[in-house]
Design a protein around this motif. Structure first.
Motif, short mmCIF file in Angstrom:
data_model
loop_
_atom_site.label_atom_id
_atom_site.label_comp_id
_atom_site.label_asym_id
_atom_site.label_seq_id
_atom_site.Cartn_x
_atom_site.Cartn_y
_atom_site.Cartn_z
N ARG A 51 0.81 -1.21 0.00
CA ARG A 51 0.00 0.00 0.00
C ARG A 51 0.85 1.28 0.00
NH1 ARG A 51 -3.55 2.72 4.31
NH2 ARG A 51 -1.81 2.19 5.68
N VAL A 52 0.41 2.25 -0.77
CA VAL A 52 1.03 3.57 -0.77
C VAL A 52 -0.09 4.60 -0.77
CG1 VAL A 52 2.58 5.15 -1.98
CG2 VAL A 52 2.96 2.69 -2.16
N GLU A 53 0.06 5.63 0.04
CA GLU A 53 -0.92 6.72 0.03
C GLU A 53 -0.18 8.04 0.01
OE1 GLU A 53 -3.98 4.35 2.95
OE2 GLU A 53 -4.00 6.55 3.03
N GLU A 61 -5.90 22.39 -4.80
CA GLU A 61 -6.75 21.26 -4.42
C GLU A 61 -5.87 20.10 -3.97
OE1 GLU A 61 -9.98 18.12 -6.36
OE2 GLU A 61 -8.81 19.43 -7.66
N VAL A 62 -6.24 19.50 -2.83
CA VAL A 62 -5.47 18.34 -2.36
C VAL A 62 -6.18 17.06 -2.81
CG1 VAL A 62 -4.56 17.10 -0.37
CG2 VAL A 62 -4.66 19.60 -0.33
N CYS A 63 -5.46 16.24 -3.54
CA CYS A 63 -5.99 14.96 -3.98
C CYS A 63 -5.35 13.87 -3.15
CB CYS A 63 -5.68 14.73 -5.46
SG CYS A 63 -6.30 16.03 -6.52
N ARG A 64 -6.17 12.96 -2.65
CA ARG A 64 -5.65 11.83 -1.89
C ARG A 64 -5.58 10.62 -2.82
NH1 ARG A 64 -5.02 9.66 3.40
NH2 ARG A 64 -4.13 11.70 3.80
N VAL A 65 -4.38 10.09 -2.93
CA VAL A 65 -4.13 8.95 -3.80
C VAL A 65 -3.90 7.71 -2.96
CG1 VAL A 65 -2.51 7.94 -5.48
CG2 VAL A 65 -3.10 10.38 -5.61
N LYS A 66 -4.51 6.61 -3.36
CA LYS A 66 -4.25 5.32 -2.71
C LYS A 66 -3.88 4.31 -3.78
CE LYS A 66 -7.34 6.14 1.15
NZ LYS A 66 -8.14 5.59 2.23
N ILE A 67 -2.81 3.61 -3.54
CA ILE A 67 -2.38 2.58 -4.48
C ILE A 67 -2.21 1.27 -3.72
CG2 ILE A 67 -0.57 1.84 -6.10
CD1 ILE A 67 0.14 4.83 -6.46
N LEU A 121 -1.27 -2.77 -10.30
CA LEU A 121 -1.53 -1.71 -9.32
C LEU A 121 -3.00 -1.33 -9.38
CD1 LEU A 121 1.47 0.70 -10.09
CD2 LEU A 121 1.37 -1.10 -8.36
N HIS A 122 -3.63 -1.22 -8.21
CA HIS A 122 -5.00 -0.74 -8.15
C HIS A 122 -4.94 0.62 -7.50
CE1 HIS A 122 -6.70 -4.54 -9.50
NE2 HIS A 122 -5.71 -5.09 -8.79
N SER A 123 -5.29 1.64 -8.26
CA SER A 123 -5.12 2.99 -7.72
C SER A 123 -6.44 3.73 -7.71
CB SER A 123 -4.09 3.76 -8.56
OG SER A 123 -4.50 3.80 -9.91
N GLY A 124 -6.53 4.62 -6.75
CA GLY A 124 -7.69 5.48 -6.65
C GLY A 124 -7.23 6.88 -6.31
N CYS A 125 -8.03 7.86 -6.70
CA CYS A 125 -7.68 9.26 -6.42
C CYS A 125 -8.99 10.01 -6.25
CB CYS A 125 -6.85 9.84 -7.55
SG CYS A 125 -6.40 11.57 -7.30
N THR A 126 -8.95 11.01 -5.37
CA THR A 126 -10.17 11.77 -5.10
C THR A 126 -10.44 12.85 -6.14
OG1 THR A 126 -8.90 13.22 -3.64
CG2 THR A 126 -10.05 11.35 -2.61
N CYS A 127 -9.58 13.00 -7.13
CA CYS A 127 -9.80 14.04 -8.14
C CYS A 127 -10.93 13.64 -9.10
CB CYS A 127 -8.52 14.33 -8.93
SG CYS A 127 -8.15 13.11 -10.20
N ARG A 128 -11.32 14.56 -9.94
CA ARG A 128 -12.44 14.28 -10.83
C ARG A 128 -12.00 13.96 -12.27
NH1 ARG A 128 -14.51 18.27 -7.42
NH2 ARG A 128 -13.72 19.90 -8.78
N SER A 129 -10.68 13.80 -12.43
CA SER A 129 -10.19 13.50 -13.78
C SER A 129 -10.81 12.20 -14.30
CB SER A 129 -8.66 13.35 -13.75
OG SER A 129 -8.22 12.80 -14.97
N ARG A 130 -11.15 12.21 -15.57
CA ARG A 130 -11.70 10.99 -16.15
C ARG A 130 -10.59 10.09 -16.66
NH1 ARG A 130 -16.45 13.33 -19.76
NH2 ARG A 130 -15.47 15.25 -19.07
N LYS A 131 -9.38 10.65 -16.73
CA LYS A 131 -8.26 9.85 -17.21
C LYS A 131 -7.72 9.01 -16.03
CE LYS A 131 -4.26 10.44 -20.23
NZ LYS A 131 -4.75 9.49 -21.24
N HIS A 136 -2.05 12.33 -10.68
CA HIS A 136 -1.69 12.28 -9.25
C HIS A 136 -1.14 10.91 -8.86
CE1 HIS A 136 -5.14 15.11 -9.87
NE2 HIS A 136 -4.17 15.93 -9.50
N VAL A 137 -1.67 9.88 -9.50
CA VAL A 137 -1.16 8.52 -9.25
C VAL A 137 0.29 8.42 -9.73
CG1 VAL A 137 -1.41 6.08 -9.92
CG2 VAL A 137 -3.43 7.42 -9.25
N PHE A 138 0.55 8.96 -10.90
CA PHE A 138 1.93 8.92 -11.40
C PHE A 138 2.86 9.77 -10.53
CE2 PHE A 138 -0.45 7.85 -15.37
CZ PHE A 138 0.05 6.57 -15.52
#
Ligand SMILES: [Zn+2]
Length: 187
Positions: A51-53, A61-67, A121-131, A136-138
């Motif tokens: 896990r990485v956060e 804007e703060v985006c929270r990333v979880k991988i 890798l399973h990643s999530g991010c709180t941003c609204r990007s559709r890509k 933020h994950v990168f």
């Protein structure tokens, strides 16, 4: 020669390859921006077993990333334990958290991959990007590369179940603990 900013060690370099080889259809245009974010506005808040956060700030804007990433199978972990113990014994005087470069080569000879493939890798991010994965994950992975370059033992901890106890103590924060291979793999 100037040291690479991302991937100064072979441990960091394998993680760089995870994101820089995603480009089946040409270069990933998000990567230059991701490197800038990693340099300036990314903070890893947790990194440990599987896990990485991170928090990535962009345009205020703060985006929270979880991988989430897969840990090694039990047999691989046992082999890693043996290889780490052997390498540490052969390289007296390593500072805490360091691992010899030759160990990464040993892993390759044993077909043990330090960094997972991007598809694992399973990643999530709180941003609204559709890509997806988003920039933020990168950025988080580049920031992780820098942590791994500073402390190669983290590359092993990310794929090892042995640190589970640390990782589950507090879901919001994981200490980047001192790595003691003897205690880590001893019985
Ligand atoms: Zn995002």
């Amino acid at each position: 020669m100037m040291q690479a900013e991302f991937g100064a060690t072979p441990w960091g370099r394998v993680w760089v390859r995870t994101i820089e080889s995603t480009s089946a259809g040409g270069p990933n245009m998000l990567l230059p921006k991701a490197r800038t974010l990693a340099r300036n506005s990314t903070s890893i808040v947790a990194a440990g077993t599987g896990r990485v956060e991170a928090d990535v700030t962009m345009s205020g804007e703060v985006c929270r990333v979880k991988i989430d990433l897969p840990i090694w199978p039990d047999g691989t972990q046992a082999e890693v334990g043996r290889l780490v113990a052997k390498a540490v014994a052969e390289h007296r005087g390593l500072v805490a958290g360091d691992l010899p470069d030759t160990l990464e080569a040993d892993f390759r000879h044993h077909a043990i991959s330090v960094a997972p493939h991007i598809q694992e890798l399973h990643s999530g991010c709180t941003c609204r990007s559709r890509k997806r994965p988003c920039v933020h994950v990168f950025a988080t992975i580049y920031a992780l590369v820098q942590l791994v370059d500073e402390r190669p033992a983290l590359a092993v901890e990310l794929r090892s179940a042995a640190a589970t106890a640390i990782a589950t103590t507090d879901p919001d924060w994981v200490a980047l603990s001192e790595f003691d291979p003897a205690a880590f793999y001893g019985d």
